[in-house]
Design an enzyme around this catalytic site. Structure first.
Site, PDB file in Angstrom:
ATOM      1  N   HIS A 270     -49.800  -3.190 -36.349  1.00 48.23           N
ATOM      2  CA  HIS A 270     -48.283  -3.783 -36.799  1.00 48.23           C
ATOM      3  C   HIS A 270     -46.505  -3.614 -36.577  1.00 48.23           C
ATOM      4  O   HIS A 270     -46.266  -4.972 -37.068  1.00 48.23           O
ATOM      5  CB  HIS A 270     -47.576  -2.055 -37.547  1.00 48.23           C
ATOM      6  CG  HIS A 270     -46.071  -1.626 -38.535  1.00 48.23           C
ATOM      7  ND1 HIS A 270     -47.062  -2.079 -39.582  1.00 48.23           N
ATOM      8  CD2 HIS A 270     -45.376  -2.176 -38.173  1.00 48.23           C
ATOM      9  CE1 HIS A 270     -45.890  -1.654 -40.478  1.00 48.23           C
ATOM     10  NE2 HIS A 270     -45.111  -1.890 -39.675  1.00 48.23           N
ATOM     11  N   GLU A 271     -46.119  -3.357 -35.281  1.00 46.26           N
ATOM     12  CA  GLU A 271     -45.569  -3.581 -34.042  1.00 46.26           C
ATOM     13  C   GLU A 271     -45.664  -4.885 -33.327  1.00 46.26           C
ATOM     14  O   GLU A 271     -44.750  -6.074 -33.859  1.00 46.26           O
ATOM     15  CB  GLU A 271     -44.588  -2.403 -33.238  1.00 46.26           C
ATOM     16  CG  GLU A 271     -44.405  -1.026 -33.829  1.00 46.26           C
ATOM     17  CD  GLU A 271     -43.407  -1.213 -35.230  1.00 46.26           C
ATOM     18  OE1 GLU A 271     -42.875  -2.175 -35.510  1.00 46.26           O
ATOM     19  OE2 GLU A 271     -43.494  -0.231 -35.940  1.00 46.26           O
ATOM     20  N   HIS A 274     -44.291  -7.607 -35.846  1.00 42.49           N
ATOM     21  CA  HIS A 274     -43.168  -7.824 -35.973  1.00 42.49           C
ATOM     22  C   HIS A 274     -42.495  -8.476 -34.399  1.00 42.49           C
ATOM     23  O   HIS A 274     -41.340  -9.799 -34.267  1.00 42.49           O
ATOM     24  CB  HIS A 274     -42.188  -6.571 -36.232  1.00 42.49           C
ATOM     25  CG  HIS A 274     -42.179  -5.376 -37.431  1.00 42.49           C
ATOM     26  ND1 HIS A 274     -41.553  -5.884 -38.110  1.00 42.49           N
ATOM     27  CD2 HIS A 274     -42.542  -4.322 -37.623  1.00 42.49           C
ATOM     28  CE1 HIS A 274     -41.786  -5.648 -39.167  1.00 42.49           C
ATOM     29  NE2 HIS A 274     -42.421  -4.478 -38.506  1.00 42.49           N
ATOM     30  N   GLU A 300     -41.600  -6.901 -42.700  1.00 44.08           N
ATOM     31  CA  GLU A 300     -42.815  -6.591 -43.079  1.00 44.08           C
ATOM     32  C   GLU A 300     -44.112  -7.054 -43.226  1.00 44.08           C
ATOM     33  O   GLU A 300     -44.798  -6.955 -42.878  1.00 44.08           O
ATOM     34  CB  GLU A 300     -42.564  -5.473 -43.837  1.00 44.08           C
ATOM     35  CG  GLU A 300     -41.889  -3.755 -43.698  1.00 44.08           C
ATOM     36  CD  GLU A 300     -42.067  -3.226 -42.403  1.00 44.08           C
ATOM     37  OE1 GLU A 300     -43.344  -3.069 -42.356  1.00 44.08           O
ATOM     38  OE2 GLU A 300     -41.513  -2.602 -41.236  1.00 44.08           O
TER      39      GLU A 300
END
Ligand code: ZN
Length: 507
Positions: A270-271, A274, A300
């Site tokens: 997820h990170e 980003h 997101e």
């Protein structure tokens, strides 16, 4: 010739002033990263003051009258350029941010930064201790400050609108409520149909897994996705986040659960989503208001795309699963790929947003969004928040937390920022991730086959070309329209969920 020279001088002066603001903000992010990773507890009070000082200085420099004069002097130049030009975009976006920033006094910015830092530190103690009473006074002040902040922007329809605008420019309570309402209509029967069935078995994820191997494996996946480790690093934190000090230094964090494989793995993916967005911004935009992702929703969309659409796909694990089995032979050596794929896509009514499956996740977000609005509107007092939280979970997910630790204390957002505007970006991002991925597949139908052999260059390159490189040049709405050829719609995302989970649960 003379006019052109004057314009160049003005533009250079604007860039120089904006670079100073950027540097002060980046320095504050270094202190914030440190506070969230390695700082000993004793550093707390001074760190709050230091962050407050830097934020105030950055705000004072950005709202200086000279910046307003430079923007005025460059208006006709901006109008002579195409909308998409870097220089026109720089002037346009800086003016938009400037006109917002001058409405907020520097003393308020300093007060908010100081309070936020203290509140965050109180939360890191209160959450493990399940001590809502310990953070309640901080949260009450946060609500008060959030209302004050909104009050600097008169003329909005809803008190949360100006707060939402900070993170998701162009969206309002009204537009978000409408979109969330349509999405809920689609999700509710899907959740109902799935949870009525025998749950999938995820026992293979719930074993002992060594921390060092978990971290190394996650990092290896994101390196293959395209996260550039020469311009990034991974550290541990209580609540995973990504931060950028420049386009050349974009850091990710994760937390490790020694008894659940999914936590560190998927938060790392997820990170990294980003971080790849920030690393992919064109170098010419660094040091200006264009040099960051354009909105919480678009950000997101990238984290959720890599975490879920890619990271929980069968294609990706065809390649990575044998490596994962080799890393954890005792735990996974006898678990077939299909069992692992089903385990990482188990849908259930659960308590923790960050660990929720793709189907129920947006229900977690929507109830937080509603609670924020209730608090800001004055319909809900902070002292009644834990009970309201439990009641909403019971209503929307059919399950209520046994304590506040896994209830109202679970997310850092309200303890590390304002109340209002903190959560809608997650669901907007999910919706956009479906639209963006569908557009990527239209352009490159070979992407799934490439993922199955561990190749991600086509997808990463397409995202960089169409989304990352532009930074904040385009608003979220403009970007979605440019990339997908249509305004934001929930349909591609709903198609994605129905396709994937229809197959998994034979609906
Ligand atoms: Zn995120």
């Amino acid at each position: 010739m003379k006019r052109r020279r004057t314009l160049d001088t003005k533009l250079n002066e604007l860039r120089a002033r904006l670079a100073e603001v950027y540097d002060l903000q980046a320095a504050a992010r270094v202190l914030d990263w440190d506070q969230n990773t390695y700082m000993p507890p004793g550093g707390g009070p001074a760190r709050a003051r230091q962050l407050s000082t830097l934020e105030r200085l950055a705000h004072e420099k950005f709202t200086a009258a000279e910046i307003g004069q430079l923007l005025d002097g460059l208006r006709s130049y901006e109008e002579s350029l195409p909308y998409e030009a870097d220089e026109a975009s720089l002037i346009r976006v800086t003016r938009r941010d400037y006109e917002r920033a001058v409405k907020v006094p520097p003393s308020f910015v300093a007060q908010l930064a100081d309070h936020t830092s203290n509140s965050y530190q109180a939360w890191t103690v209160a959450r493990p201790a399940d001590d809502f009473a310990g953070v309640r006074p901080y949260l009450e002040k946060t609500l008060d400050l959030s209302r004050q902040l909104a009050g600097f922007f008169p003329g909005y329809e809803h008190i949360a609108d100006p707060l939402i605008e900070y993170d998701d420019y162009g969206m309002t309570v009204a537009t978000i409520r409408a979109l969330f309402g349509r999405l809920r209509e689609q999700l509710a029967p899907l959740v109902q149909a799935i949870t009525a069935q025998e749950p999938l078995d995820d026992a293979c994820l719930r074993q002992e897994f060594g921390e060092a191997q978990q971290l190394a494996f996650g990092l290896e996946i994101v390196r293959r996705f395209g996260y550039d480790l020469a311009r990034g690093r991974l550290d541990k934190t209580p609540h995973p986040f990504t931060t950028e000090f420049s386009i050349g230094d974009v850091r990710i964090t994760t937390r490790v659960n020694g008894r659940h494989l999914g936590e560190a793995l998927f938060s790392t993916l997820h990170e990294a989503g980003h971080a790849m967005y920030e690393q992919g911004i064109h170098a010419d935009l660094e040091g200006t208001p264009l040099g960051g992702g354009t909105s919480a929703g678009v950000h997101e969309s990238q984290s959720r795309l890599w975490e879920n659409v890619v990271g929980r796909s069968r294609d990706v694990w065809q390649f990575f699963y044998p490596h994962l089995q080799a890393t954890f032979p005792g735990q996974l050596g006898r678990v077939p790929l299909e069992a692992f794929y089903r385990a990482i896509n188990k849908v259930e009514r659960s308590l923790i947003r960050t660990e929720a499956d793709e189907v129920t996740y947006n229900l977690h977000v929507m109830l937080r969004f509603e609670l924020e609005l209730d608090l800001l509107e004055g319909h809900l007092a902070v002292r009644d928040l834990p009970e309201a939280w439990r009641a909403r979970y019971q209503r929307d997910l059919g399950i209520a937390p046994p304590d506040d630790r896994d209830g109202v204390l679970q997310d850092v957002h309200w303890y590390d920022g304002t109340i209002g505007g903190a959560f809608q970006g997650y669901t907007l991002g999910n919706v956009m991730s479906g639209a963006f991925f569908e557009a990527a597949l239209r352009a490159h139908p070979e992407i799934p086959a490439e993922m199955a052999v561990g190749e991600f260059g086509t997808l990463h390159g397409w995202l960089k070309e169409n989304i990352y490189q532009h930074g904040s040049k385009y608003t979220a709405a403009e970007l979605v329209e440019r990339v997908t050829g249509a305004p934001l719609s929930i349909e591609p995302y709903v198609r994605y969920l129905r396709g994937k989970y229809g197959e998994l649960y034979r609906l």
